[in-house]
Design a protein around this motif. Structure first.
Motif, mmCIF file in Angstrom:
data_model
loop_
_atom_site.group_PDB
_atom_site.id
_atom_site.type_symbol
_atom_site.label_atom_id
_atom_site.label_comp_id
_atom_site.label_asym_id
_atom_site.label_seq_id
_atom_site.Cartn_x
_atom_site.Cartn_y
_atom_site.Cartn_z
ATOM 1 N N SER A 1 0.839 -1.200 0.000
ATOM 2 C CA SER A 1 0.000 0.000 0.000
ATOM 3 C C SER A 1 0.869 1.243 0.000
ATOM 4 N N ASP A 2 0.490 2.217 -0.815
ATOM 5 C CA ASP A 2 1.179 3.504 -0.854
ATOM 6 C C ASP A 2 0.223 4.516 -1.457
ATOM 7 N N ARG B 1 1.250 6.881 -3.502
ATOM 8 C CA ARG B 1 1.827 7.331 -4.768
ATOM 9 C C ARG B 1 1.656 6.244 -5.836
ATOM 10 N N GLN B 2 1.048 6.624 -6.956
ATOM 11 C CA GLN B 2 0.790 5.646 -8.002
ATOM 12 C C GLN B 2 2.079 5.078 -8.570
ATOM 13 N N GLU B 3 3.122 5.919 -8.720
ATOM 14 C CA GLU B 3 4.380 5.412 -9.269
ATOM 15 C C GLU B 3 5.010 4.369 -8.355
ATOM 16 N N SER B 4 4.784 4.527 -7.037
ATOM 17 C CA SER B 4 5.305 3.540 -6.091
ATOM 18 C C SER B 4 4.536 2.236 -6.196
ATOM 19 N N LEU B 5 3.254 2.305 -6.422
ATOM 20 C CA LEU B 5 2.452 1.098 -6.595
ATOM 21 C C LEU B 5 2.856 0.358 -7.872
ATOM 22 N N ASN B 6 3.148 1.118 -8.921
ATOM 23 C CA ASN B 6 3.600 0.494 -10.167
ATOM 24 C C ASN B 6 4.931 -0.227 -9.947
ATOM 25 N N ALA C 1 -2.147 -1.371 -3.770
ATOM 26 C CA ALA C 1 -3.368 -0.581 -3.683
ATOM 27 C C ALA C 1 -3.168 0.677 -2.851
ATOM 28 N N HIS C 2 -3.945 1.688 -3.173
ATOM 29 C CA HIS C 2 -4.017 2.903 -2.355
ATOM 30 C C HIS C 2 -4.602 2.529 -0.993
ATOM 31 N N GLU D 1 -8.215 1.638 -0.617
ATOM 32 C CA GLU D 1 -8.711 0.459 -1.323
ATOM 33 C C GLU D 1 -8.333 -0.853 -0.631
#
Length: 371
Positions: A224-225, A227-232, A243-244, A247
């Motif tokens: 979980s993070d 930041r979208q780039e970290s999730l990628n 997931a954020h 979520e």
């Protein structure tokens, strides 16, 4: 007494560049200081790389209001380099070390004495009888650093040009890999086939994913993070789900996931709450993150879920050996960016402003002693 040298020892200058903590100042200060001389049980290490950590940013930020120590010292608690001088008793007690040995310098600086209740009971990582290098004692944001022989770990293969064990990777391994390694393997006792939730996917988080999935055999890794780039990136390095925070509950329930271990690498109230709420009854929560000084946990929640909440800090000699072997074997591939030591002030500012995603290693430029 100065350590003995012979004609084959590499030359060592009298002075060096160092970036230092000065109480009351918020930036590391560039100074020219004498190259330290190792004591009888110490080695002098020529620094090839030194990591930069959020802890460095924090202690500099707090320097004007709450300095961690009241005196000046060289920063840098993540270091790698080659031994260039041995203290007079090192050969007798540490025959595995010699001039030219490629080493990682332990973050923790345990006293290593038989009478120490921590060191003699498998808790050397939390022995604070001596100042930590870079966090009280002179560290690796310099061209040379002195360390006790019992705190430097030979790097497998003894080759700074090893494709997986570069000085930058080895330096950051002493914290960014060591800390999640100790937390997952020794503190959480993560077993093959278990499910782990990792909250926070920065430098430590991406390494924690790889440790859990590839080194310790977790069947499912959830990350979980915000930041979208970290999730990628989390998915790229091995996470099964990313997931954020908003979520997470729906993900857990929808996929019918039972979380055995939750690791919080952030350390704020919201992330602690998430770890406690999402881990299964009877599960384990491990707190790594130090972002917030105080967090609260409801005793009732702990009781009715019968949770174990555990703290963790750094790691010991054995942990660092394990980390380096895992990196050598390709099970953990730390992401690290090389920057010049002379960029130190700028890097600290960028890290504090959240503009740095990967771990950064500072590479000294030797003999540049002009102020």
């Amino acid at each position: 007494m100065r350590p003995s040298t012979d004609a084959h020892d590499p030359p060592v200058p009298e002075t060096m560049v160092a970036y230092r903590f000065v109480p009351g100042l918020n930036e590391p200060q560039r100074q020219i200081i004498p190259v330290p001389v190792p004591g009888p049980d110490e080695v002098l290490v020529k620094v090839l790389a030194a990591g930069v950590c959020h802890s460095d940013v924090r202690i500099l930020h707090e320097s004007t209001t709450r300095p961690h120590v009241p005196y000046t010292h060289t920063l840098g608690h993540e270091g790698a380099g080659t031994v260039v001088r041995l203290g007079e008793s090192v050969k007798a007690h540490h025959p595995h070390l010699s001039v030219g040995t490629y080493v990682a310098v332990l973050l923790t600086n345990a006293c290593d004495t038989p009478k120490c209740r921590k060191c003699s009971n498998g808790l050397a990582n939390i022995c604070l009888a001596r100042q930590l290098l870079g966090l009280g004692a002179d560290g690796s944001w310099a061209e040379y650093v002195v360390a006790r022989a019992c705190t430097v770990v030979p790097v497998p293969g003894n080759d700074p040009k090893h494709p997986r064990l570069s000085p930058a990777v080895v330096a950051v391994a002493t914290d960014a890999v060591l800390t999640p390694w100790h937390a997952l393997k020794r503190v959480a006792d993560l077993k093959p086939g278990q499910t782990v939730l990792i909250i926070g996917c920065g430098g430590l988080g991406t390494n924690a994913i790889q440790i859990a999935k590839h080194a310790l055999g977790a069947s499912t890794v959830i990350v979980s993070d915000v930041r979208q780039e970290s999730l990628n990136l989390a998915r790229k390095v091995g996470a099964d789900y990313a997931a954020h925070p908003t979520e997470l509950k729906a993900l857990r329930d929808g996929k019918e996931l039972s979380i055995d271990v939750a690791v919080d690498i952030v350390g704020i109230q919201a992330t602690v709450d998430a770890a406690v709420n999402l881990v299964k009854p009877g599960g384990t929560v491990v707190l790594i993150g130090l972002e917030q000084q105080t967090v609260m946990v409801r005793p009732f929640t702990l009781g009715v879920k019968q949770l174990s909440i555990r703290g963790t800090f750094g790691g010991d000699y054995e942990d660092l050996e394990g980390c380096l072997r895992a990196i050598e074997g390709g099970k953990v591939i730390p992401e690290v960016e090389n920057r010049h030591l002379e960029d130190c002030v700028q890097i600290v500012a960028e890290l504090g402003a959240g503009r740095v995603r990967a771990r950064v290693a500072l590479i000294p430029s030797l003999h540049q002693h002009m102020l």
